[in-house]
Design an enzyme around this catalytic site. Structure first.
Site, PDB file in Angstrom:
ATOM      1  CB  SER A  79      16.816  16.826  52.968  1.00  0.00           C
ATOM      2  OG  SER A  79      18.283  16.823  52.862  1.00  0.00           O
ATOM      3  CD  GLN A  80      12.133  12.980  56.868  1.00  0.00           C
ATOM      4  OE1 GLN A  80      13.016  12.771  57.159  1.00  0.00           O
ATOM      5  NE2 GLN A  80      10.823  12.900  57.870  1.00  0.00           N
TER       6      GLN A  80
END
Lengths: 796, 244
Positions: free
Chosen positions: B94-95
């Site tokens: 994920s970011q």
């Protein structure tokens, strides 16, 4: 010649299928649109190398056809190795390089195909109209051939078929090229070897390498998953997967209060994505308890033993839900016959012979067509989650026309309801709200058109954490019904977004948002609709049959804000579909300008001046206008014919064939009478086009709905009869113009061809943008106006 | 002689260590920049996420966990950019902004026991591991689970236990959990997970595509066992013009 055209358009249709499976449909659209520049660029190439190519016409033609034959499978094989990931474009500009590589690769086969056509046109310029006719008729047949082939073979094997067509085209030149017997034998042997190679190309070379980010790829990475079968037709490729160790549990919208999930399920992926499921059913209702705990179950709590119509039955989840809630009769409509075959064939036992039950009737067809043809009335018309969650969240469907969520559609559904009946539509929840509010606005408009003074009394909207369900009644909801609905929501922790007479404190209770966006939106749509729609940052004005872009939510105003916040979560809110069409248009404009027009200009292979400019304008306008009318007309008939795929195929093929015949007629007349520039007038043809357009625009909206219930073959014949005169006339201006160019300055021919090709590439994207913004009526009017403009531009 | 051999062996080892430290120093700098970026994002989204600033502990951990070790080697350079990255098998890491936001929303404290569904590369587990007493993490893709388990052990996150299993059923032996992080949304929230959430506990689920998170679903279990769900938009965006 016709074989090459057939293979070229066949390749285009096939690529659309193949790329939709490997990547996603919208990127397939972009890649193919750009690849078609190969047509225009080839025009430039032929113009520049004309003298040299013409000296060896037969050889050049044969080499081009062979190159086309080889390029079709080879380019596809190479493209499969390019690690393009459409989903990463927003984060990784480097992906543009891969995308460009795809453009370039698919450009190659179209370039060679068009070179064959260009060579023939320049070599036999005196019968250019006839060649153009063969080009169009061949293309029309090619589209039909591929669609027919997709019924009997896997899409990747279609490549072999098309390559064989191109090979055959090349072989037709053998006698022209070979002068001695030994040359003939050598060429024959080479061709035989190539054919053998094509046929024996290992299957696994051609097997499709899906993007690892598609649902099917991800599922198959899970332990013990098993691909049970793959089934393909022109509508899509269905993959059935079992996962015994880590079972599928597809129950969208399931309440958090539910204590049980679904029983065993098989997953069915369409084109490697778009999950639907077949649920194990043995007649016992208890394992189906979960179906009572979704937002889609709401209407069953307001009806008793309803007669139900399910639109988009898929793997049968909604049919099970109807059965679970004691429906007295179920009609289920599914577009894809393969899906029904799965549930009545190999997986019938697993699904408990769901579609064979005596209270259930299954129909293959499109929702609107079924509704139009049906005379029955239902207590409930039910549509749930017809598009996949992935597609909905990516916001990439803006390009897809959908006639099932338009004002006219809602109106048609309401007409098929029995007194006290309910229309129920469940959609994925998007934040901030988009689909649900657009649908709510559409229902309000449909009710208003039916002279319902207070639409709000017939509407209910509720939401869970990932689905929303809209209920539209054909009479006012009663207080008792509203109480039952409120209780349904309370027991499942679903939020009431809107019910008639709703209090403010009823909204936003269970799935808390920082503000009651949904309820606020629904109230505003009832009270200050136009102002709200204008102020909302997404496009939520209702879609109509004339501009059926329900999934188009894009507004320019919001774009800078979302792009600026791309890294803080804004990327998820950008509606990419619209931007993709626009990007396609801009890329076509730049690439076409650079590759088609610039080389012709700098090598001085064009004649400018007043006449040259007018000629250019003429061919440019024709390039735009032809596709404008073709696309608008196809869309006008899609609804009438009732099946998008068959409609597009029949109408597209019909258009091409009749245009080819029109072109052929011009050519035949020109052949009889030596071309006298002054005698070549396009006015009769253009006048006929204008007359037919106006006549169709005025009469079709009134006439077609009356005939929509007629048998399919009759409707197809009628559609072809309507197309024939228009397409026939549309086939004439191009060869007439070419003959004028011949008589005026032969060197201008390639330029005319190039300009026309350039305009055609722009036209597809431009037509979509115009249809999204203004509708098909305007698109058709624009097409007609362009023909008129063209006739004015052709120099006297 | 022995000294000489030892010396010869030590020089390359020292060189490698020195190079690695230089490498680590460079990544540490980029990590600090990434954290500054996230803090900036948090300030800008404050009004909408309801979080004025993230817990200092969360940000300290974000500044400490070597994210470049959790991405494929050829992606290490991009590890500290504020974006999701593919890690193979159609999965993503994920970011960083979303990882921080999810961790913050979980509201974990030192003694907590946390369950994670979807180990992926192990990055979220590593971030949580530094904040709680124990992390149990479940992955369904076998190679990812194996690699993540080795990686976490190698990096010294000994309070993380991973296993290859069906996340739907949670991990009953270690339940109840103070927090549950589900790293990818399914069609519904598995009832067993809700059952394994301790009263007062929180569960966070990102909803949307692999590369774009549309909303974060936060489920809170009250002391009486009732549930409250919040749908948090990770972005500062109001859908009506003229409203801020």
């Amino acid at each position: 010649m016709a074989l090459v055209s057939a293979a070229a358009i066949g390749y285009e249709v096939l690529l659309m299928r193949l790329l939709s499976i490997i990547h996603w449909h919208h990127f397939a659209y972009m890649v193919i649109s750009l690849a078609l520049l190969g047509y225009g660029v080839s025009g430039t190439f032929v113009a520049l190398a004309r003298r040299r190519l013409q000296k060896r016409f037969a050889g050049s033609y044969m080499v081009s056809a062979l190159a086309f034959c080889i390029a079709m499978p080879v380019c596809f094989l190479v493209a499969q190795r390019i690690p393009f990931n459409a989903l990463q474009l927003v984060w990784e500009p480097g992906q543009l390089l891969f995308l460009s590589a795809l453009y370039l690769l698919f450009f190659v086969p179209f370039f060679f195909a068009a070179t064959c056509i260009g060579l023939a046109l320049t070599r036999f310029s005196e019968i250019a109209g006839r060649i153009y006719a063969f080009d169009l008729v061949g293309a029309g047949c090619g589209a039909l051939l591929v669609i027919a082939a997709l019924f009997v073979m896997a899409p990747q094997n279609g490549l072999r078929l098309l390559a064989a067509c191109a090979l055959l085209a090349a072989l037709m030149m053998v006698t022209e090229v070979t002068r001695t017997r030994s040359q003939l034998v050598f060429t024959g042997a080479a061709a035989a070897a190539l054919s053998a190679l094509l046929l024996t190309l290992p299957g696994h070379w051609l097997s499709l390498r899906l993007s690892p980010f598609k649902g099917l790829s991800q599922t198959l990475a899970v332990v013990d998953t098993q691909l049970l079968g793959e089934y393909s037709n022109p509508l899509g490729q269905l993959s059935v997967v079992a996962s015994p160790t880590i079972p599928f549990r597809y129950a969208p919208g399931l309440s958090l209060n539910a204590t049980h999930g679904p029983p065993e399920q098989l997953a069915v992926f369409t084109d490697g994505d778009g999950l639907s499921v077949v649920t194990r059913y043995d007649g016992a209702l208890e394992p189906l308890n979960y179906l009572g705990a979704t937002t889609a179950a709401a209407p069953y709590h307001l009806l008793h033993s309803p007669r139900v119509l399910i639109l988009g039955a898929g793997g049968g989840q909604d049919v099970l839900q109807a059965r679970y809630h004691g429906a007295s009769h179920i009609d289920a409509v599914e577009l894809n016959p393969l899906m029904i075959d799965l549930l009545t064939g190999p997986y019938a036992e697993f699904a408990g012979r769901l579609y064979d039950a005596k209270d259930t009737r299954v129909h293959v067809g499109e929702a609107r067509a079924f509704i139009a043809n049906s005379t029955e009335h239902y207590d409930l018309i039910h549509m749930a989650l017809l598009d996949s969650a992935a597609a909905a969240s990516a916001g990439v469907q803006a390009l897809s026309e959908s006639y099932i969520y338009t004002i006219e559609a809602i109106d048609a559904y309401l007409e098929r309801l029995a007194p006290g009946g309910i229309l129920a539509i469940t959609r994925w929840l998007k934040l901030p709200p988009r689909d649900s509010l657009k649908l709510f606005a559409t229902a309000i408009e449909a009710l208003r058109r039916s002279a319902v003074h207070e639409p709000g009394r017939r509407l209910i909207l509720l939401r869970g954490w990932n689905t929303t369900t809209l209920l539209v009644g054909n009479r006012d909801f009663t207080a008792a019904e509203l109480d039952r609905l409120r209780e349904f929501c309370r027991a499942r922790s679903f939020d009431v977004v809107y019910v008639p007479g709703m209090r403010n404190d009823e909204a936003n209770r269970y799935n808390l948002l920082d503000r009651a966006y949904f309820s606020h939106g629904a109230m505003q749509l009832l009270q200050r609709r136009d102002e709200f729609i204008e102020r909302y940052k997404f496009h939520i004005a209702p879609a109509s049959d004339d501009s059926p872009y329900f999934f188009h939510f894009f507004k320019w105003r919001a774009l800078p804000e979302l792009l600026a916040m791309r890294e803080q979560g804004g990327a998820a809110l950008i509606e990419w579909g619209y931007l993709i069409v626009l990007a396609t248009l801009l890329q076509a404009l730049v690439a076409g300008g650079l590759l088609i027009l610039l080389p012709l200009t700098i090598t001085g292979r064009t004649v400018f001046g007043r006449t040259g400019l007018r000629m250019s304008g003429y061919f440019f306008a024709l390039g735009l206008a032809f596709l404008f009318l073709e696309i608008a007309f196809i869309q006008k008939l899609v609804l009438f014919l009732g099946h998008p795929l068959y409609a597009v195929t029949v109408v597209l093929s019909g258009f091409l064939v009749f245009a080819g015949l029109g072109s052929g007629l011009v050519s035949a007349r020109l052949a009889k009478r030596p071309p006298d520039a002054r005698a070549l007038t396009v006015k009769p043809a253009v006048s006929a086009i204008l007359f037919l357009c106006v006549a169709y625009l005025l009469t079709l909206p009134g006439i077609l709905p009356l005939m929509i219930g007629w048998p399919e073959p009759v409707k197809v014949a009628l559609a072809l009869i309507l197309i024939a005169p228009l397409a026939f006339c549309m086939g004439m201006p191009f060869p007439l113009g070419l003959a004028r160019v011949q008589a005026w300055a032969r060197d201008f021919v390639p330029w005319a061809w190039g300009v026309n090709g350039f305009a055609s590439v722009l036209s597809a994207a431009l037509a979509t943008l115009l249809a999204i913004e203004f509708g098909f009526t305007v698109l058709m009017a624009a097409g007609a106006a362009l023909y008129f403009l063209a006739s004015l531009m052709l120099p006297r | 002689m022995n000294y000489f051999v030892s010396f010869c062996l030590c020089v390359p080892a020292l060189l490698v260590t020195a190079l690695a430290s230089a490498d680590d120093a460079q990544f540490a700098q980029r990590r600090a920049e990434m954290v500054a970026l996230i803090e900036d994002d948090v300030r800008r989204t404050a009004q909408y996420t309801g979080l004025g600033r993230f817990d200092k502990r969360v940000m300290d951990v974000m500044a400490d966990v070597p994210r470049h070790r959790f991405v494929p080697v050829d992606r290490a350079d991009a590890a500290y950019e504020n974006r999701p990255l593919p890690i193979g098998y159609g999965q993503t890491i994920s970011q960083p902004y979303i990882v921080a936001l999810m961790t913050e929303l979980l509201g974990v404290t030192e003694g907590d026991v946390v369950l994670e569904i979807g180990t992926g590369s192990g990055y979220q587990a590593a971030v949580l591991a530094a904040l709680v007493s124990r992390v149990y993490s479940i992955e369904i893709i076998e190679p990812l689970q194996r690699q993540a388990g080795l990686r976490l052990a190698d990096l010294g996150y000994h309070n993380v236990t991973t296993r290859l299993a069906d996340g739907y059923y949670g991990w009953a032996e270690h339940a109840p959990f103070d927090a549950i992080a589900v790293t990818a949304a399914a069609s519904h929230v598995p009832p067993p997970l809700i059952a394994q959430l301790r009263p007062g506990g929180r569960m966070v689920i990102p909803v949307g595509g692999r590369f774009t998170v549309q909303q974060l679903l936060l489920i809170e279990k009250n002391a009486d066992g009732s549930l409250v769900t919040r749908q948090v938009l990770p972005v500062r965006f109001v859908p009506l013009t003229g409203e801020h």
